[in-house]
Design an enzyme around this catalytic site. Structure first.
Site, PDB file in Angstrom:
ATOM      1  CG  HIS A  98       7.414  -2.522 -18.736  1.00 37.09           C
ATOM      2  ND1 HIS A  98       6.994  -1.545 -19.594  1.00 37.09           N
ATOM      3  CD2 HIS A  98       7.764  -3.581 -19.505  1.00 37.09           C
ATOM      4  CE1 HIS A  98       7.085  -1.999 -20.843  1.00 37.09           C
ATOM      5  NE2 HIS A  98       7.548  -3.235 -20.811  1.00 37.09           N
ATOM      6  CD  GLU A 100       4.487  -0.534 -22.178  1.00 33.48           C
ATOM      7  OE1 GLU A 100       3.773  -1.345 -21.567  1.00 33.48           O
ATOM      8  OE2 GLU A 100       4.960  -0.762 -23.300  1.00 33.48           O
TER       9      GLU A 100
HETATM   10  C1  PEP Z   1       7.930  -5.119 -23.400  1.00 32.70           C
HETATM   11  O1  PEP Z   1       6.786  -4.756 -23.211  1.00 32.70           O
HETATM   12  O2  PEP Z   1       8.651  -5.370 -22.443  1.00 32.70           O
HETATM   13  C2  PEP Z   1       8.422  -5.242 -24.775  1.00 32.70           C
HETATM   14  C3  PEP Z   1       9.675  -5.532 -24.966  1.00 32.70           C
HETATM   15  O3  PEP Z   1       7.502  -5.019 -25.770  1.00 32.70           O
HETATM   16  P1  PEP Z   1       7.714  -5.303 -27.346  1.00 32.70           P
HETATM   17  O4  PEP Z   1       8.356  -6.659 -27.475  1.00 32.70           O
HETATM   18  O5  PEP Z   1       6.350  -5.262 -27.930  1.00 32.70           O
HETATM   19  O6  PEP Z   1       8.611  -4.240 -27.859  1.00 32.70           O
END
Ligand code: PEP
Length: 255
Positions: A98, A100
């Site tokens: 991901h 993050e």
């Molecule tokens: C995610 O965390 O993978 C994501 C897509 O977050 P959001 O839908 O909040 O943009």
């Protein structure tokens, strides 16, 4: 025509949200709303909520996933969780790479690749995240970035193991920002990823391969995104924490 070969997967990524008590409550609210889904439904939750989520989803059509895993089976890796620990309690999916994790926790394409291989070896279904930053999009290198991330992550994945991998195309600039890629932008990259899979493996594998979009997908914009030929589902952050919104996305994917 090819789209019909693939069952959509809608996966919630709860990130660092909800306690076990709140997990039971949210899943309790989601369950009746998605019980007739004609797509796969997954909730990826923080480690401490996995057992609660598994208990709460028993006998339902909701699968449970983790948000990361380490590449080793066990050992001196303080704070980490192995794929085998996840499967031992009944976890079926895991998100890997991901943005993050890449941005805040030093995840690299190499460690993503190691985690992908370890998760597959343990029998998990992998949701592999790839996507460019705003700066990279503005420099017109989106395809290069996505190609490199995908090639490195899948470098040791056999065609057989690829059946247990989903790619979530998540433009970093669209995650948690409320800025969604347009349906055309998202489909363009998803379609590029499918061609890449065809080059790396073959057309049959590419046609069967599930490629999600993620990045501010919500109850309002899901139908248009999910209608695109190469968007086979979504990885949903914020909207997955609200049962009615998550259910609307599941409904849009079930059409
Ligand atoms: C995610 O965390 O993978 C994501 C897509 O977050 P959001 O839908 O909040 O943009």
């Amino acid at each position: 025509m090819n789209k019909k070969l693939r069952k959509a997967v809608i996966a919630g990524n709860w990130k660092m949200n909800k306690t076990p008590v709140e997990t039971a409550e949210l899943i309790g609210n989601i369950k009746p709303l998605v019980k007739n889904a004609d797509c796969d439904v997954v909730v990826c939750v923080p480690y401490v909520n996995l057992q609660t989520a598994i208990q709460c989803t028993e006998g339902t059509n909701i699968k449970v996933g983790a948000e990361n895993c380490h590449w080793a089976e066990s050992g001196a890796f303080t704070g980490e969780i192995s794929p085998q620990m996840l499967t031992s309690i009944g976890v079926e999916y895991v998100i890997i790479g991901h943005s993050e994790r890449r941005q805040y926790f030093g995840e690299t394409d190499e460690t993503v690749s190691m985690r992908v291989n370890a998760a597959l070896k343990a029998g998990l279904q992998v949701i592999l995240c790839v996507g460019e930053s705003l700066e990279q999009r503005e420099k017109n290198i989106t395809f290069e970035i996505v190609s490199m991330q995908t090639k490195i992550a899948l470098q040791n994945v056999s065609e057989e193991d690829l059946k247990n991998v989903i790619i979530a195309y998540e433009p970093v600039w669209a995650i948690g920002t409320g800025k969604t890629a347009t349906a055309k932008q998202a489909n363009e990259v998803n379609s590029f990823i499918r061609e890449l899979i065809a080059d790396l493996y073959n057309t049959k594998a590419a046609n069967a391969f599930v490629i999600q979009y993620g990045g501010s997908m919500n109850a309002e914009n899901a139908a248009e995104l999910l209608d695109q030929e190469d968007i086979d589902g979504g990885l949903i952050g914020g909207a997955s924490l609200k049962a009615p919104d998550f259910a609307k996305i599941v409904e849009a994917a079930s059409r």
